[in-house]
Design an enzyme around this catalytic site. Structure first.
Site, PDB file in Angstrom:
ATOM      1  N   ILE A   1       0.835  -1.208   0.000  1.00 27.95           N
ATOM      2  CA  ILE A   1       0.000   0.000   0.000  1.00 27.95           C
ATOM      3  C   ILE A   1       0.868   1.257   0.000  1.00 27.95           C
ATOM      4  O   ILE A   1       0.866   2.027   0.957  1.00 27.95           O
ATOM      5  CB  ILE A   1      -0.987   0.038   1.188  1.00 27.95           C
ATOM      6  CG1 ILE A   1      -0.260  -0.239   2.522  1.00 27.95           C
ATOM      7  CG2 ILE A   1      -2.127  -0.924   0.993  1.00 27.95           C
ATOM      8  CD1 ILE A   1      -1.087   0.199   3.731  1.00 27.95           C
ATOM      9  N   PRO A   2       1.598   1.509  -1.092  1.00 28.56           N
ATOM     10  CA  PRO A   2       2.308   2.785  -1.171  1.00 28.56           C
ATOM     11  C   PRO A   2       1.287   3.921  -1.062  1.00 28.56           C
ATOM     12  O   PRO A   2       0.211   3.837  -1.656  1.00 28.56           O
ATOM     13  CB  PRO A   2       2.948   2.745  -2.562  1.00 28.56           C
ATOM     14  CG  PRO A   2       2.123   1.766  -3.338  1.00 28.56           C
ATOM     15  CD  PRO A   2       1.669   0.745  -2.338  1.00 28.56           C
ATOM     16  N   HIS A   3       1.621   4.931  -0.272  1.00 27.33           N
ATOM     17  CA  HIS A   3       0.654   6.027  -0.112  1.00 27.33           C
ATOM     18  C   HIS A   3       1.371   7.270   0.375  1.00 27.33           C
ATOM     19  O   HIS A   3       2.503   7.213   0.870  1.00 27.33           O
ATOM     20  CB  HIS A   3      -0.453   5.643   0.870  1.00 27.33           C
ATOM     21  CG  HIS A   3       0.036   5.397   2.262  1.00 27.33           C
ATOM     22  ND1 HIS A   3       0.521   4.174   2.662  1.00 27.33           N
ATOM     23  CD2 HIS A   3       0.137   6.208   3.335  1.00 27.33           C
ATOM     24  CE1 HIS A   3       0.885   4.236   3.927  1.00 27.33           C
ATOM     25  NE2 HIS A   3       0.675   5.461   4.373  1.00 27.33           N
ATOM     26  N   CYS A   4       0.715   8.388   0.248  1.00 25.42           N
ATOM     27  CA  CYS A   4       1.265   9.630   0.797  1.00 25.42           C
ATOM     28  C   CYS A   4       0.193  10.695   0.787  1.00 25.42           C
ATOM     29  O   CYS A   4      -0.842  10.566   0.149  1.00 25.42           O
ATOM     30  CB  CYS A   4       2.450  10.114  -0.040  1.00 25.42           C
ATOM     31  SG  CYS A   4       1.969  10.729  -1.653  1.00 25.42           S
TER      32      CYS A   4
END
Lengths: 150, 493
Positions: A64-67
């Protein structure tokens, strides 16, 4: 531009990328094409910065790459499925389901609840199983849309 | 088992909720109950006081500072990262169960708990009037020990050293263990040190009741500013309410998550203290200084007036703010007259002392004969107030006045005015500037003077009890917030 968290164009059931950065870039480009991300490089740098803090791989083959990023205009999800898997640093191996979650820097809480609902789905077996076996991008977008709206 | 949990991660959009969902699923599977407060970007629904009270253990799964830790003081707390809550949920719940069991066995707080348990008397959802009274009573409950300790030490110093004790050298300059006067002076110094905390502690804990720990420092600072500008305990009430309101407002501002962790320990105390300090020194301080000068000049012009009327006026002033600016003006006026040695001046001094003794005595009497109209904390304070009143330490009435200023202050002003006038009419005179019953032998007409004080005390107590019953019908519960908090746990616990 749609208000929905995800649309059919943000689903890639045959994500070809073999490493984390390429996978994120590929999905990020889809967000940029829709105008949900205004500056792809800024956005990718923000995702990478978050990734450096702590790997976002989860048990069960999920990444879950996120920013939160100033380059994001609306809470969005780009979903990719990888046949070989992409390493997101989870202890139990590479991720087959990759959820790129993009949040605007100053989103109001009402907007953010949809991301909260999505995050909660990610630890539900039936949710991830459905995404592993789905074969139609439109159905996937519809399914995720309905799940987080409920 | 019942658990409450808080989850919080740096970005606040994914792991906070993943962890919450994992904990809920695992708890459900194990047959446990759990309520999770997600401190993430989607806003959080705070845990209810009931949930926290009922929980066997608290789980903090957070990679950033948890907001509102103080709510869990005294409970079994386990801490973990959000990753552990997501990947190793079973182990985390097991740790929580063990902590709950250990907590049960020892009955002692887990060492990782948030620290000493400060309690406030505030119940949620009450009307504003009730809340205001609960804020004030929280401040009062923390002030009472300072009043009791300091007041009794000062009383002891008068008992040991007589009224000349104030002229004795300070213990730091000269201390002779064989000299009773040295011990008396020391006792006076310690007592005064305790009294110097009255206003800051009052303000600090009023702020605490309103806006939790981050408001304590702004409250103390505002209280100290109130002392510095000579605003007395009424200035302290203002400072405490300001501190609470300012910090409560600042807490409503949404801040980046990276900053949220340092808000309660750095940002809120800093901004709160700055704002309250500026307001106290600039907005409150200057008018008080001006009013003090004007009052002093006005009193000076009244020197030839009817002595009994002057006694009544000074009595009312003495009771108005108990050590505050108005009290000081009246007291300084009386002491200033001592140097002239004129009979009228000595009568005025006697009137002022009687008027200053009556408020604590009267409130102690009132709290003894009609216990139900006073809170348990006030009834405790009544015990010390007897001796403080007898020693002319008017501050003994501050806890009563601070908790219910609108009823108590007018009542004791009236009672002290009556006392001041009666004292002059009785012809009592006094050459000492303080000392209470310990200087009774030095008064002219001691017996009538004593009768005046007793009559004043009874009259004042009667007026206080009358005032206490005004508008109290529906608010009977508010008058006893301690009882209320026992039924409904305070949210800040």
């Amino acid at each position: 531009m749609s208000d929905d968290l995800i649309t059919v164009d943000l689903v890639d059931l045959d994500l070809a990328a073999s490493n984390r950065r390429d996978a994120v870039r590929s999905l990020g480009e889809r967000l940029a094409k829709q105008g949900r991300v205004t500056d792809l490089e800024t956005f990718l740098a923000d995702v990478e910065a978050r990734e450096q803090q702590m790997a976002t791989g989860l048990d069960g083959g999920i990444g879950i790459p996120h920013c939160r990023s100033a380059a994001v205009t609306a809470p969005s999800l780009a979903f990719g499925r990888s046949a070989e898997g992409v390493d997101f640093g989870a202890p139990d191996g590479p991720a087959r389901l990759i959820f790129l979650i993009a949040a605007p820097e100053h989103g109001d809480t009402a907007h953010m609840t949809v991301l909260a609902a999505l995050a909660r789905r990610l630890v539900r077996r039936d949710f991830t199983d459905t995404l592993l076996t789905a074969d139609d991008p439109a159905a996937v977008a519809q399914y995720i849309h309905e799940e987080v709206a409920s | 088992m019942k658990f409450v949990a808080i989850t919080a991660c740096p970005t606040g959009i994914a792991h906070t909720y993943l962890a919450a969902e994992s904990l809920e699923q695992a708890a459900r599977a194990a047959g446990d109950e759990i309520t999770v407060e997600t401190q993430g970007s989607a806003g959080s629904t705070p845990l209810s006081a009931e949930d926290i009270a009922a929980a066997d253990a608290v789980i903090l799964a957070a990679d950033v500072g948890v907001q509102g830790r103080e709510r869990f003081a005294g409970k079994a707390v386990v801490e973990a990262t959000v990753k552990q809550a997501i990947n190793d949920t079973g182990a985390l719940l097991r740790r929580a169960r063990e902590a709950a069991a250990a907590h049960e066995r020892t009955g002692a707080p887990d060492p990782t708990a948030a620290g000493p348990d400060l309690s406030s008397k505030v119940t949620q959802g009450a009307g504003f009037g009730t809340q205001l009274r609960q804020w004030l009573m929280t401040g009062v409950s923390y002030v009472i020990p300072f009043v009791a300790a300091g007041g009794l030490l000062i009383a002891l110093s008068f008992a040991l050293g007589g009224y000349q004790v104030t002229d004795a050298p300070k213990a730091t300059e000269h201390f002779d263990p064989a000299s009773l006067m040295s011990w008396a002076a020391l006792s006076l110094q310690i007592g005064k040190a305790s009294f110097s905390f009255l206003v800051p502690v009052l303000a600090g804990f009023i702020g605490f009741a309103m806006a939790d720990r981050p408001a304590i420092a702004p409250g103390f600072v505002g209280g100290a500013a109130a002392v510095a500008v000579g605003a007395g305990f009424l200035g302290g009430l203002v400072a405490g309410l300001l501190a609470g309101a300012v910090v409560a407002a600042l807490r409503k501002i949404n801040v980046p998550r990276a900053v949220a962790g340092i808000m309660p320990v750095v940002v809120l105390p800093l901004l709160g203290s700055a704002v309250v300090g500026v307001l106290m020194f600039i907005v409150v301080g200057a008018p008080i200084a001006a009013a003090t000068n004007a009052l002093t000049a006005w009193l000076g012009g009244l020197s030839g007036a009817n002595a009994a009327l002057l006694g009544a006026l000074l009595g009312a002033m003495i009771a108005f703010d108990m050590g505050g600016p108005v009290n000081k003006v009246a007291y300084t006026f009386a002491v200033g007259g001592l140097t002239t040695g004129a009979t009228t001046s000595l009568e005025i001094m006697a009137a002022v002392m009687a008027a200053g003794m009556v408020p604590p005595l009267a409130l102690a009497l009132a709290a003894t004969v009609r216990r139900s109209l006073f809170t348990p904390a006030e009834r405790e304070n009544a015990r010390a107030a007897w001796l403080l009143g007898a020693s002319f330490i008017t501050e003994g009435a501050i806890p009563f006045a601070a908790g219910d200023p609108l009823r108590v202050i007018p009542s004791i002003m009236f009672g002290s005015a009556v006392t001041g006038a009666l004292s002059v009419l009785a012809g009592a005179t006094l050459r000492a500037p303080h000392g209470g019953v310990f200087v009774l032998p030095l008064t002219g007409h001691p017996l009538p003077y004593l009768i005046v004080i007793v009559v004043g005390t009874v009259v004042t107590a009667g007026v206080v009890l009358l005032a206490k019953q005004i508008g109290q019908g529906s608010r009977q519960r508010a008058a006893a917030p301690d009882a209320a908090t026992e039924a409904v746990p305070a949210t800040t616990r």
